[in-house]
Write a protein that holds these residues in place. Structure first.
Motif, PDB file in Angstrom:
ATOM      1  N   LEU A  44       0.881  -1.175   0.000  1.00 27.02           N
ATOM      2  CA  LEU A  44       0.000   0.000   0.000  1.00 27.02           C
ATOM      3  C   LEU A  44       0.911   1.215   0.000  1.00 27.02           C
ATOM      4  CD1 LEU A  44      -2.541   1.744   0.341  1.00 27.02           C
ATOM      5  CD2 LEU A  44      -2.406   1.320   2.824  1.00 27.02           C
ATOM      6  N   TRP A  45       0.701   2.076  -0.959  1.00 26.20           N
ATOM      7  CA  TRP A  45       1.509   3.288  -1.123  1.00 26.20           C
ATOM      8  C   TRP A  45       0.655   4.492  -0.760  1.00 26.20           C
ATOM      9  CZ3 TRP A  45       6.487   4.301  -3.327  1.00 26.20           C
ATOM     10  CH2 TRP A  45       6.729   5.615  -3.712  1.00 26.20           C
ATOM     11  N   HIS A  69      -2.976   5.234  -2.414  1.00 24.93           N
ATOM     12  CA  HIS A  69      -3.774   6.366  -1.940  1.00 24.93           C
ATOM     13  C   HIS A  69      -2.882   7.598  -1.995  1.00 24.93           C
ATOM     14  CE1 HIS A  69      -6.683   8.738   0.330  1.00 24.93           C
ATOM     15  NE2 HIS A  69      -5.662   9.186   1.034  1.00 24.93           N
ATOM     16  N   ARG A  70      -3.378   8.690  -2.574  1.00 24.79           N
ATOM     17  CA  ARG A  70      -2.570   9.902  -2.684  1.00 24.79           C
ATOM     18  C   ARG A  70      -3.398  11.119  -2.278  1.00 24.79           C
ATOM     19  NH1 ARG A  70       0.193   9.402  -8.580  1.00 24.79           N
ATOM     20  NH2 ARG A  70       1.209  11.347  -7.940  1.00 24.79           N
ATOM     21  N   LYS A  97       1.493  -6.495   2.823  1.00 21.03           N
ATOM     22  CA  LYS A  97       2.557  -6.753   3.796  1.00 21.03           C
ATOM     23  C   LYS A  97       3.390  -5.508   4.098  1.00 21.03           C
ATOM     24  CE  LYS A  97       3.090 -11.704   2.851  1.00 21.03           C
ATOM     25  NZ  LYS A  97       1.891 -11.824   2.001  1.00 21.03           N
ATOM     26  N   HIS A  98       3.336  -4.533   3.197  1.00 19.57           N
ATOM     27  CA  HIS A  98       4.116  -3.312   3.380  1.00 19.57           C
ATOM     28  C   HIS A  98       3.258  -2.090   3.097  1.00 19.57           C
ATOM     29  CE1 HIS A  98       7.982  -5.476   3.541  1.00 19.57           C
ATOM     30  NE2 HIS A  98       7.433  -6.284   2.651  1.00 19.57           N
ATOM     31  N   ILE A  99       3.385  -1.092   3.964  1.00 13.39           N
ATOM     32  CA  ILE A  99       2.773   0.219   3.725  1.00 13.39           C
ATOM     33  C   ILE A  99       3.906   1.229   3.626  1.00 13.39           C
ATOM     34  CG2 ILE A  99       1.193   1.995   4.539  1.00 13.39           C
ATOM     35  CD1 ILE A  99      -0.210  -0.148   6.214  1.00 13.39           C
ATOM     36  N   VAL A 100       3.955   1.941   2.523  1.00 11.71           N
ATOM     37  CA  VAL A 100       4.978   2.962   2.320  1.00 11.71           C
ATOM     38  C   VAL A 100       4.323   4.336   2.366  1.00 11.71           C
ATOM     39  CG1 VAL A 100       6.676   3.931   0.712  1.00 11.71           C
ATOM     40  CG2 VAL A 100       6.402   1.442   0.904  1.00 11.71           C
TER      41      VAL A 100
END
Length: 215
Positions: A44-45, A69-70, A97-100
């Motif tokens: 998830l960015w 999401h921006r 597994k990763h949120i940046v």
């Protein structure tokens, strides 16, 4: 359309889509047929709405690999139902597994938050960044170069938004349920394309402080 410039801009959108259709049609990997059935991204960015920082291109990923999401200045505001809805779906349905949380140097939103100028309705959104400045005013005010001042606040803002994200019930409950999930804070250097790790990664609520970490 009466405005010729608008008409040309609209046609450019349609022509671009035709090129994309041809690309999809000629792709032999089968990935687009698979994508039509669903998505299973691991990332998830949460990034800035700035047109220069597209998530997929920056991390070299393909369609279907990054959930995005921006908003202005990559904010994670606890009352923002749009962000929370994306977060909830990404964590609890897609099982990312990763949120940046990705800021970028030269961010106009952060720069505007250091100004006393009024810009309109966005001023209310910028107040969240001004709060980050308030927490670090001594450090920021001690920087004489304006560009360096803005860029340092950009880094501090990313770290604050990572913390905000980690204190949501969504993320904490994922950790409570032993769901593998890491939250990372990063900043993009647009000129070089480098995604700079701020060494600001959380994989549990242990480092959040006792009043923030749910039991």
């Amino acid at each position: 359309m009466e405005n010729k410039e608008l008409e040309l801009g609209f046609q450019k959108i349609l022509e671009g889509n035709k090129s994309w259709i041809e690309f999809v049609k000629n792709d032999t990997s089968g990935r687009f047929e698979q994508l039509a059935k669903g998505q299973s991204p691991e990332i998830l960015w949460i990034g800035c709405a700035d047109s220069r920082v597209p998530a997929n291109e920056i991390v070299g990923s393909k369609p279907g690999e990054v959930f995005v999401h921006r908003n202005i200045a990559n904010m994670c505001v606890h009352s923002d139902m749009s962000m929370l809805s994306v977060l909830d779906y990404a964590v609890n349905v897609l099982k990312v597994k990763h949120i940046v949380v990705a800021g970028h140097y030269g961010c106009g939103g952060v720069a505007a938050s250091l100004s006393r100028k009024q810009y309109g309705v966005i001023d209310n959104w910028l107040c969240h960044i001004k709060d980050v400045y308030r927490l670090h005013a001594n450090e920021i005010d001690g920087i004489t170069d304006h560009e360096e001042k803005v860029n340092r606040l950009i880094e501090l803002n990313v770290k604050e938004q990572v913390f905000n994200l980690c204190t949501t019930s969504i993320v904490q409950n994922a950790w409570k349920n032993n769901q593998p999930l890491a939250v990372h804070g990063m900043v993009i250097d647009i000129g070089s394309g480098k995604l700079q790790d701020l060494d600001n990664t959380f994989t549990s609520n242990e480092a959040l402080g006792k009043v923030f970490a749910f039991q």
